[in-house]
Design a protein around this motif. Structure first.
Motif, PDB file in Angstrom:
ATOM      1  N   VAL A  37       0.745  -1.145   0.005  1.00 56.39           N
ATOM      2  CA  VAL A  37       0.047  -0.011  -0.079  1.00 56.39           C
ATOM      3  C   VAL A  37       0.850   1.385  -0.069  1.00 56.39           C
ATOM      4  O   VAL A  37       1.407   1.501   1.054  1.00 56.39           O
ATOM      5  CB  VAL A  37      -0.939  -0.067   1.331  1.00 56.39           C
ATOM      6  CG1 VAL A  37      -1.939   1.267   1.179  1.00 56.39           C
ATOM      7  CG2 VAL A  37      -1.671  -1.346   1.322  1.00 56.39           C
ATOM      8  N   LEU A  39       1.644   5.378  -0.758  1.00 57.76           N
ATOM      9  CA  LEU A  39       0.914   6.728  -0.056  1.00 57.76           C
ATOM     10  C   LEU A  39       0.379   7.447  -1.466  1.00 57.76           C
ATOM     11  O   LEU A  39      -0.490   8.076  -1.367  1.00 57.76           O
ATOM     12  CB  LEU A  39       1.679   7.688   0.438  1.00 57.76           C
ATOM     13  CG  LEU A  39       1.106   8.949   0.908  1.00 57.76           C
ATOM     14  CD1 LEU A  39       1.768   9.244   2.271  1.00 57.76           C
ATOM     15  CD2 LEU A  39       1.501   9.942  -0.050  1.00 57.76           C
ATOM     16  N   ARG A  54      -5.377   5.979   0.726  1.00 57.12           N
ATOM     17  CA  ARG A  54      -5.496   4.627   1.012  1.00 57.12           C
ATOM     18  C   ARG A  54      -4.540   4.329   2.338  1.00 57.12           C
ATOM     19  O   ARG A  54      -4.874   3.425   3.213  1.00 57.12           O
ATOM     20  CB  ARG A  54      -5.149   3.697  -0.151  1.00 57.12           C
ATOM     21  CG  ARG A  54      -6.326   3.883  -1.302  1.00 57.12           C
ATOM     22  CD  ARG A  54      -5.986   3.024  -2.424  1.00 57.12           C
ATOM     23  NE  ARG A  54      -6.956   3.323  -3.616  1.00 57.12           N
ATOM     24  CZ  ARG A  54      -6.900   4.066  -4.659  1.00 57.12           C
ATOM     25  NH1 ARG A  54      -5.538   4.661  -4.538  1.00 57.12           N
ATOM     26  NH2 ARG A  54      -7.530   4.244  -5.514  1.00 57.12           N
ATOM     27  N   LEU A  55      -3.437   4.596   2.084  1.00 52.68           N
ATOM     28  CA  LEU A  55      -2.619   4.197   3.390  1.00 52.68           C
ATOM     29  C   LEU A  55      -2.982   4.875   4.649  1.00 52.68           C
ATOM     30  O   LEU A  55      -2.946   4.579   5.863  1.00 52.68           O
ATOM     31  CB  LEU A  55      -1.308   4.912   2.830  1.00 52.68           C
ATOM     32  CG  LEU A  55       0.045   4.656   4.104  1.00 52.68           C
ATOM     33  CD1 LEU A  55       0.259   3.067   4.132  1.00 52.68           C
ATOM     34  CD2 LEU A  55       1.243   5.456   3.765  1.00 52.68           C
ATOM     35  N   THR A  59      -3.992   2.503   7.780  1.00 53.27           N
ATOM     36  CA  THR A  59      -3.021   2.553   9.013  1.00 53.27           C
ATOM     37  C   THR A  59      -3.091   3.656   9.952  1.00 53.27           C
ATOM     38  O   THR A  59      -2.743   3.738  11.185  1.00 53.27           O
ATOM     39  CB  THR A  59      -1.512   2.568   8.367  1.00 53.27           C
ATOM     40  OG1 THR A  59      -1.370   4.079   8.013  1.00 53.27           O
ATOM     41  CG2 THR A  59      -1.125   1.736   7.385  1.00 53.27           C
ATOM     42  N   HIS A  67       4.768   4.154   2.886  1.00 55.46           N
ATOM     43  CA  HIS A  67       4.053   2.859   2.320  1.00 55.46           C
ATOM     44  C   HIS A  67       4.028   1.917   3.400  1.00 55.46           C
ATOM     45  O   HIS A  67       4.591   1.795   4.385  1.00 55.46           O
ATOM     46  CB  HIS A  67       4.679   2.370   1.132  1.00 55.46           C
ATOM     47  CG  HIS A  67       6.075   2.071   1.209  1.00 55.46           C
ATOM     48  ND1 HIS A  67       7.147   3.158   1.075  1.00 55.46           N
ATOM     49  CD2 HIS A  67       6.716   1.080   1.418  1.00 55.46           C
ATOM     50  CE1 HIS A  67       8.052   2.492   1.320  1.00 55.46           C
ATOM     51  NE2 HIS A  67       7.977   1.430   1.163  1.00 55.46           N
ATOM     52  N   ALA A  68       3.049   0.950   3.038  1.00 52.80           N
ATOM     53  CA  ALA A  68       2.650  -0.319   4.031  1.00 52.80           C
ATOM     54  C   ALA A  68       2.851  -1.476   3.285  1.00 52.80           C
ATOM     55  O   ALA A  68       2.691  -1.671   1.984  1.00 52.80           O
ATOM     56  CB  ALA A  68       1.664  -0.206   5.114  1.00 52.80           C
ATOM     57  N   ILE A  77       4.885  -0.544   8.457  1.00 57.25           N
ATOM     58  CA  ILE A  77       4.922   0.591   7.955  1.00 57.25           C
ATOM     59  C   ILE A  77       6.345   1.219   7.556  1.00 57.25           C
ATOM     60  O   ILE A  77       7.047   1.135   8.424  1.00 57.25           O
ATOM     61  CB  ILE A  77       3.851   1.674   8.585  1.00 57.25           C
ATOM     62  CG1 ILE A  77       3.499   2.976   7.618  1.00 57.25           C
ATOM     63  CG2 ILE A  77       4.294   1.692   9.947  1.00 57.25           C
ATOM     64  CD1 ILE A  77       2.415   3.566   8.193  1.00 57.25           C
ATOM     65  N   THR A  79       8.735   4.489   6.723  1.00 58.22           N
ATOM     66  CA  THR A  79       8.623   6.057   6.866  1.00 58.22           C
ATOM     67  C   THR A  79      10.312   6.421   6.982  1.00 58.22           C
ATOM     68  O   THR A  79      10.863   5.617   7.638  1.00 58.22           O
ATOM     69  CB  THR A  79       7.824   6.669   7.951  1.00 58.22           C
ATOM     70  OG1 THR A  79       8.317   6.226   9.301  1.00 58.22           O
ATOM     71  CG2 THR A  79       6.420   6.403   7.736  1.00 58.22           C
TER      72      THR A  79
END
Length: 608
Positions: A37, A39, A54-55, A59, A67-68, A77, A79
């Motif tokens: 997933v 961003l 959706r992200l 989350t 992103h995940a 996740i 970052t």
């Protein structure tokens, strides 16, 4: 430094647990063992419309980069250093493992944890082709498979997902653009003909807006319209956007050289370009574009979006416009700085302060929007680089604290982005030391003179050296490009470590606009950042044997004298501060109300 749309710091954890469980159920129904997933959206945008968040929905993370990855029995996740604190506040660590970029990527994590034989899904319209190829290879080495889904599984379970915006497209007048769309398209088409290219896919929203002299309101704070475009070697354009967005005025503006189609017809149209030499930017063109072109038998030529560099090099009209916007915005910000200093400590808080700043900007009667959600951080919240204040986290501006405010405005003639850090009451000696070191780095970059062709990565250390000397640093880039009534983050140029950020190896060119924003952040205590926008211009250096460049300050607003420790400054640095404040005083004085002027004169007085 800019930030993503405002959001509460953390939604109920049970909601995100339920969403994660629903996604796993949906994946199992599709015969998938995992899903990635991102961003971003179909245009590889940094800031996306509400339909594409959706992200954040899955989350709870509302940063601008991340992103995940989800497997049947674990999820993570990813970052970078800007969000180390924020992600832990917004995302439940019992649901998602925290992973730091660049130490670990989703590709690395999946290659380490996906079971043999696993089928890992991805949406081909939300990832680049290079990412898909790299991840597919990493999974194959583990005996797993990367699978492109027909539709996004999150869309199937997000029951109240917003629809893409249908806000009308707006004409960006030549008086602000400085060049007609026809002139821009002719110049772009000539570059295609030189390479024997039949057409180029333009998928970045700000590139489409720039090339066609249009703007939109489909993404918060970034005036772009959801669309794809094909630029042809004859200078004509096929524009794919929702028909409801094209008004008669926009139709007249676009003219006969621009054919409009429904946005949903874009992929099918790509499949009709059989035998054509089609240029696609691998950085902004998603895998779905490449796949559709390959399926139709087009010959794909990888090349940078032809709009990127001319968009970044501002023409004289755009430069004059951004100067006017910065004078207007600087007067509003200066009124705000006076207002903050006039309040008793503890009387105002982060939210009331950001509301007041917005009010001053609105009083210009020319504000179209903010250029991003204001970062309004008091005390320890200021140490969160991309902090978002909310009723749950709102702090008063307390005596003895620092207040960091990073904000900007969107005006028809320019985009602003500025950060000031203020002492509330009496600052500590440590605060003054750290602030002055950040200021020294800011001045070092602001006064740099460098040969044409210098890269941003070569200048980054100038801003960090005074902090490095004390064993300190900051975990974000020093400068990003800025658009002209467009994206507040604009490429290709950047001032940052080459190893950390794309764009830092781009040659700097006169006419580009960049931010200069070193900082320092003490977790749990305070944050400091000083940010001005600067214009690259030619430098007249006596005896120079090659063309030289320098920066010219665009941002006009006082620095906080209460935080400056003169004993740490050289005579050269003091002279720069005094000259900057003299210019601020000369350019803003007549635009300020009478009640601000006494404070303003003292705030911009010489240090000596």
């Amino acid at each position: 430094m800019t930030a993503p749309p405002t959001a509460p710091l953390r939604a109920p954890l049970t909601a995100h647990a339920a969403r994660l469980a629903a996604l796993r159920t949906e994946l199992a129904a599709r015969g998938l063992d995992g899903f990635v997933v991102p961003l971003t959206d179909e245009h590889m945008s940094e800031y996306v419309g509400s339909y594409a968040q959706r992200l954040a929905w899955l989350t709870g993370f509302h940063g601008s980069a991340g992103h995940a990855a989800v497997l049947a029995d674990r999820a993570a996740i990813f970052t970078d250093g800007r969000y180390t604190i924020q992600v832990r506040a917004q995302v439940d660590g019992d649901l998602f493992e925290y992973q730091d970029i660049p130490a670990t990527s989703a590709t690395d994590w999946l290659a380490a944890h996906a079971p043999a034989g696993a089928r890992i899904g991805h949406d081909q319209w939300l990832h680049t082709r290079s990412w898909a190829r790299t991840t597919a290879a990493a999974l194959a080495a583990r005996g797993a498979e990367l699978v492109a889904t027909e539709t996004n599984p999150i869309d199937a379970i997000w029951q109240d997902q917003p629809a893409p915006s249908l806000a009308p497209v707006e004409v960006h007048a030549d008086q602000f653009a400085g060049r007609s769309s026809a002139d821009k398209r002719a110049a772009l088409a000539a570059t295609l003909r030189d390479r024997k290219i039949d057409c180029a896919v333009i998928s970045a929203l700000d590139s489409i807006a720039w090339a066609l002299n249009i703007r939109g309101r489909d993404v918060d704070h970034t005036p772009v319209a959801l669309a794809f475009a094909l630029l042809h070697a004859d200078a004509s354009v096929d524009l794919f956007t929702a028909p409801e967005k094209i008004t008669p005025a926009v139709r007249d503006h676009l003219g006969q050289g621009v054919r409009t189609h429904d946005r949903s017809a874009f992929a099918a149209h790509l499949a009709t370009l059989t035998g054509k030499r089609v240029q696609v930017d691998p950085a902004s063109g998603v895998a779905g574009i490449f796949n559709a072109l390959e399926a139709g038998g087009a010959k794909i030529i990888e090349g940078r979006d032809p709009c990127v560099l001319p968009k970044a090099i501002k023409n004289p009209v755009e430069i004059a416009g951004t100067q006017a916007a910065h004078r207007r915005d600087g007067a509003a910000l200066t009124r705000f700085l006076h207002w903050v200093k006039a309040q008793p400590p503890g009387a105002e808080d982060e939210l009331s302060a950001s509301d007041q700043l917005l009010s001053f900007r609105r009083e210009t009667n020319m504000l179209e929007d903010l250029s991003f959600d204001t970062i309004s951080g008091s005390g320890p919240n200021g140490a969160i680089v991309h902090y978002r204040s909310s009723p749950a986290t709102n702090r008063p501006l307390e005596d003895g604290s620092l207040y960091l405010v990073d904000s900007g405005g969107q005006y028809r003639d320019g985009t602003t982005d500025v950060t000031r850090t203020l002492a509330i009451g009496t600052p500590s000696a440590e605060m003054q030391d750290r602030y002055t070191r950040v200021l020294k780095g800011h001045i070092a970059l602001a006064t740099a003179v460098f040969p044409a062709g210098t890269r941003g990565g070569q200048l980054d250390s100038l801003a960090r050296a005074p902090l490095w000397a004390a064993g300190l640093d900051y975990a974000h880039g020093t400068g990003h490009g800025v658009g002209s009534y467009l994206a507040v983050h604009e490429g290709p140029q950047r001032i940052a470590s080459s190893a950390a950020y794309a764009g830092s190896d781009e040659p700097l060119v006169a006419g580009m606009i960049l931010s200069n924003e070193p900082g320092y952040y003490k977790t749990g205590a305070y944050g400091i950042r000083i940010e001005n926008l600067v214009l690259i211009e030619e430098a007249d250096v006596p005896g120079a044997e090659k063309p030289m460049l320098r920066f010219r300050e665009l941002t006009l607003a006082p620095l906080d004298r209460d935080l400056i420790e003169p004993s740490l400054l050289s005579a050269h640095e003091i002279a720069w501060i005094d000259a900057y404040h003299a210019r601020v005083r000369a350019e803003l004085g007549d635009a300020l109300p009478e009640e601000t002027r006494g404070w303003f004169e003292a705030a911009t007085a010489a240090l000596g």
